[in-house]
Enzyme design. Sequence first.
Site, PDB file in Angstrom:
ATOM      1  N   LYS A  16       0.986  -1.311  -0.125  1.00 55.49           N
ATOM      2  CA  LYS A  16       0.097   0.056   0.041  1.00 55.49           C
ATOM      3  C   LYS A  16       0.650   1.286   0.068  1.00 55.49           C
ATOM      4  O   LYS A  16       1.774   1.211   0.706  1.00 55.49           O
ATOM      5  CB  LYS A  16      -0.866  -0.029   1.112  1.00 55.49           C
ATOM      6  CG  LYS A  16      -2.168   1.029   1.211  1.00 55.49           C
ATOM      7  CD  LYS A  16      -2.922   0.580   0.100  1.00 55.49           C
ATOM      8  CE  LYS A  16      -4.404  -0.150   0.878  1.00 55.49           C
ATOM      9  NZ  LYS A  16      -5.244  -0.873  -0.540  1.00 55.49           N
ATOM     10  N   THR A  41      -3.047  -5.753   0.373  1.00 59.17           N
ATOM     11  CA  THR A  41      -2.568  -4.382   0.469  1.00 59.17           C
ATOM     12  C   THR A  41      -3.263  -3.696   1.654  1.00 59.17           C
ATOM     13  O   THR A  41      -2.762  -2.608   2.310  1.00 59.17           O
ATOM     14  CB  THR A  41      -2.525  -3.402  -0.805  1.00 59.17           C
ATOM     15  OG1 THR A  41      -3.906  -3.027  -1.168  1.00 59.17           O
ATOM     16  CG2 THR A  41      -1.584  -4.174  -1.850  1.00 59.17           C
ATOM     17  N   ASP A  42      -4.755  -4.141   1.736  1.00 60.87           N
ATOM     18  CA  ASP A  42      -5.528  -3.269   2.752  1.00 60.87           C
ATOM     19  C   ASP A  42      -4.884  -3.822   4.223  1.00 60.87           C
ATOM     20  O   ASP A  42      -5.047  -3.093   5.220  1.00 60.87           O
ATOM     21  CB  ASP A  42      -7.006  -3.842   2.376  1.00 60.87           C
ATOM     22  CG  ASP A  42      -7.977  -2.875   3.369  1.00 60.87           C
ATOM     23  OD1 ASP A  42      -8.067  -1.885   3.052  1.00 60.87           O
ATOM     24  OD2 ASP A  42      -8.553  -3.585   4.124  1.00 60.87           O
ATOM     25  N   PHE A  93      32.982  30.243 -10.180  1.00 59.42           N
ATOM     26  CA  PHE A  93      33.039  29.140 -11.258  1.00 59.42           C
ATOM     27  C   PHE A  93      33.868  29.586 -12.366  1.00 59.42           C
ATOM     28  O   PHE A  93      33.243  30.692 -13.227  1.00 59.42           O
ATOM     29  CB  PHE A  93      31.455  28.931 -11.375  1.00 59.42           C
ATOM     30  CG  PHE A  93      31.571  27.593 -12.381  1.00 59.42           C
ATOM     31  CD1 PHE A  93      32.188  26.357 -11.907  1.00 59.42           C
ATOM     32  CD2 PHE A  93      30.965  27.421 -13.658  1.00 59.42           C
ATOM     33  CE1 PHE A  93      31.835  25.220 -12.850  1.00 59.42           C
ATOM     34  CE2 PHE A  93      31.160  26.431 -14.498  1.00 59.42           C
ATOM     35  CZ  PHE A  93      31.532  25.346 -14.080  1.00 59.42           C
ATOM     36  N   ARG A 105      29.563  34.829  -7.185  1.00 61.30           N
ATOM     37  CA  ARG A 105      28.187  34.640  -7.757  1.00 61.30           C
ATOM     38  C   ARG A 105      27.066  34.147  -6.827  1.00 61.30           C
ATOM     39  O   ARG A 105      27.686  33.787  -5.496  1.00 61.30           O
ATOM     40  CB  ARG A 105      27.967  33.603  -8.871  1.00 61.30           C
ATOM     41  CG  ARG A 105      28.439  31.985  -8.348  1.00 61.30           C
ATOM     42  CD  ARG A 105      28.339  30.835  -9.527  1.00 61.30           C
ATOM     43  NE  ARG A 105      28.760  29.782  -9.006  1.00 61.30           N
ATOM     44  CZ  ARG A 105      28.677  28.536  -9.468  1.00 61.30           C
ATOM     45  NH1 ARG A 105      28.250  28.556 -10.589  1.00 61.30           N
ATOM     46  NH2 ARG A 105      29.003  27.446  -8.727  1.00 61.30           N
ATOM     47  N   GLN A 156      29.817  21.094  -7.574  1.00 57.82           N
ATOM     48  CA  GLN A 156      30.554  19.605  -7.365  1.00 57.82           C
ATOM     49  C   GLN A 156      31.272  19.627  -5.863  1.00 57.82           C
ATOM     50  O   GLN A 156      31.245  18.779  -5.263  1.00 57.82           O
ATOM     51  CB  GLN A 156      31.255  19.240  -8.412  1.00 57.82           C
ATOM     52  CG  GLN A 156      30.438  19.061  -9.742  1.00 57.82           C
ATOM     53  CD  GLN A 156      30.144  20.179 -10.560  1.00 57.82           C
ATOM     54  OE1 GLN A 156      30.223  21.147 -10.130  1.00 57.82           O
ATOM     55  NE2 GLN A 156      30.047  19.793 -11.916  1.00 57.82           N
ATOM     56  N   ASN A 164      21.423  22.970  -9.660  1.00 55.40           N
ATOM     57  CA  ASN A 164      21.969  24.301  -9.552  1.00 55.40           C
ATOM     58  C   ASN A 164      20.949  25.420  -9.748  1.00 55.40           C
ATOM     59  O   ASN A 164      20.468  25.475 -11.001  1.00 55.40           O
ATOM     60  CB  ASN A 164      23.299  24.294 -10.463  1.00 55.40           C
ATOM     61  CG  ASN A 164      24.286  25.490 -10.263  1.00 55.40           C
ATOM     62  OD1 ASN A 164      23.775  26.442  -9.470  1.00 55.40           O
ATOM     63  ND2 ASN A 164      25.414  25.672 -10.744  1.00 55.40           N
ATOM     64  N   HIS A 208      20.129  28.301 -10.836  1.00 59.07           N
ATOM     65  CA  HIS A 208      20.880  29.707 -11.496  1.00 59.07           C
ATOM     66  C   HIS A 208      20.359  30.906 -10.918  1.00 59.07           C
ATOM     67  O   HIS A 208      19.132  31.080 -11.211  1.00 59.07           O
ATOM     68  CB  HIS A 208      21.138  29.483 -12.876  1.00 59.07           C
ATOM     69  CG  HIS A 208      21.555  28.061 -13.365  1.00 59.07           C
ATOM     70  ND1 HIS A 208      22.849  27.861 -13.041  1.00 59.07           N
ATOM     71  CD2 HIS A 208      21.371  27.127 -14.125  1.00 59.07           C
ATOM     72  CE1 HIS A 208      23.249  26.352 -13.677  1.00 59.07           C
ATOM     73  NE2 HIS A 208      22.223  26.057 -14.073  1.00 59.07           N
TER      74      HIS A 208
HETATM   75  O1  LIG Z   1      28.978  24.891 -10.088  1.00 58.51           O
HETATM   76  C1  LIG Z   1      28.610  24.448 -11.185  1.00 58.51           C
HETATM   77  N1  LIG Z   1      29.332  23.594 -11.762  1.00 58.51           N
HETATM   78  C2  LIG Z   1      28.990  23.475 -13.146  1.00 58.51           C
HETATM   79  O2  LIG Z   1      29.419  22.304 -13.526  1.00 58.51           O
HETATM   80  C3  LIG Z   1      28.654  24.327 -13.947  1.00 58.51           C
HETATM   81  N2  LIG Z   1      28.288  24.328 -15.248  1.00 58.51           N
HETATM   82  C4  LIG Z   1      27.836  25.509 -15.335  1.00 58.51           C
HETATM   83  O3  LIG Z   1      27.300  26.073 -16.447  1.00 58.51           O
HETATM   84  N3  LIG Z   1      27.602  26.500 -14.220  1.00 58.51           N
HETATM   85  C5  LIG Z   1      28.105  25.463 -13.338  1.00 58.51           C
HETATM   86  N4  LIG Z   1      28.406  25.569 -11.959  1.00 58.51           N
END
Ligand SMILES: O=c1[nH]c(=O)c2[nH]c(=O)[nH]c2[nH]1
Length: 306
Positions: A15, A60-61, A161, A178, A227, A253, A255
């Site tokens: 369930k 399942t009940d 970055f 950023r 990463q 991410n 953005h």
């Molecule tokens: O921290 C980031 N990793 C990426 O692999 C990546 N690629 C991207 O366009 N911006 C970022 N920023």
Amino acid sequence: MASGDIVLGTNQYGKAECRLVRVDRDRPEHRITDLNVTAQLRGDFTACHVDGDNSRVVATDSQKNTVYAFARQHGVRTPEHFLMTLGAHFLDTYPWVEGGRWEAETYAWGRIEVDGAPHDHSFVRTGTEVRTCVVQKDGPATWVVSGLRDCVVLKSTGSEFHGFPRDRWTTLAETDDRIMATSVTAWWRYAPTGQDELEALDFDALFADVRATLLEAFADLHSLALQQTLFEMGRRVLERHGVVAELKLSCPNKHHFLVDLEPFGLDNPGEVFLAADRPYGLIQATITREGQPEVPQAWASVPGFA
Ligand SMILES: O=c1[nH]c(=O)c2[nH]c(=O)[nH]c2[nH]1
């Protein structure tokens, strides 16, 4: 059997999404536990699939009823303990049930403040973040994977970055300042697989500390890439908690693009951003201890990862 015969492959059933709210009312300050539980059994259910023979099919009940009855009988010490109790029950009761998967999402409630004091029995949902847990059993072995999702975080500086390869399709500007924002999905696997050892763990305290550690790493690290932040988050958890064997992190991410205000005769020194919705980078990683064998049983059917 001739090759090409059609046979039943892996299967599980149960369930899904039993919404369960338990009120602990032994004290004037009530406590609430708000769960969404999915219970699924594994074993030899070939007769049912192939011939419609239900003699081994725990309805399942009934699985759903057991969730609610156990919440009354045993309480919900932690979601992890509750799921382990459920799983042990089905394996102990039905010899042909060889394993299963029990999942819980937990929704957080805080107390409403009245005249500056937390109210005894009135609550407000705190945010959208969800605590997660998947318990899987296969015979005597139990795997517990706990986690969280929809934990949205942002830092307004301390993120760069640059240094990435450029080709004719590259337009992204390098940046040394950023916004970094993401919605963290984290799963961590507890190392023990024995029921007794697992039951001795303080899963609430572990959850609180792992979460705090993940957030602290996000905030602390001066990041050169999302990463790197992911890895640091996992690394710190593994350093602090020997009982955690490995983590899987999935971070979109989110953005934030600096808006060009020059057409309006305005500069924009990192103050005004467009929060983009999609597409988004998606960064996923497993952080583990060197030499540790993979444990696919623990991750089977944990969503979002291979
Ligand atoms: O921290 C980031 N990793 C990426 O692999 C990546 N690629 C991207 O366009 N911006 C970022 N920023």
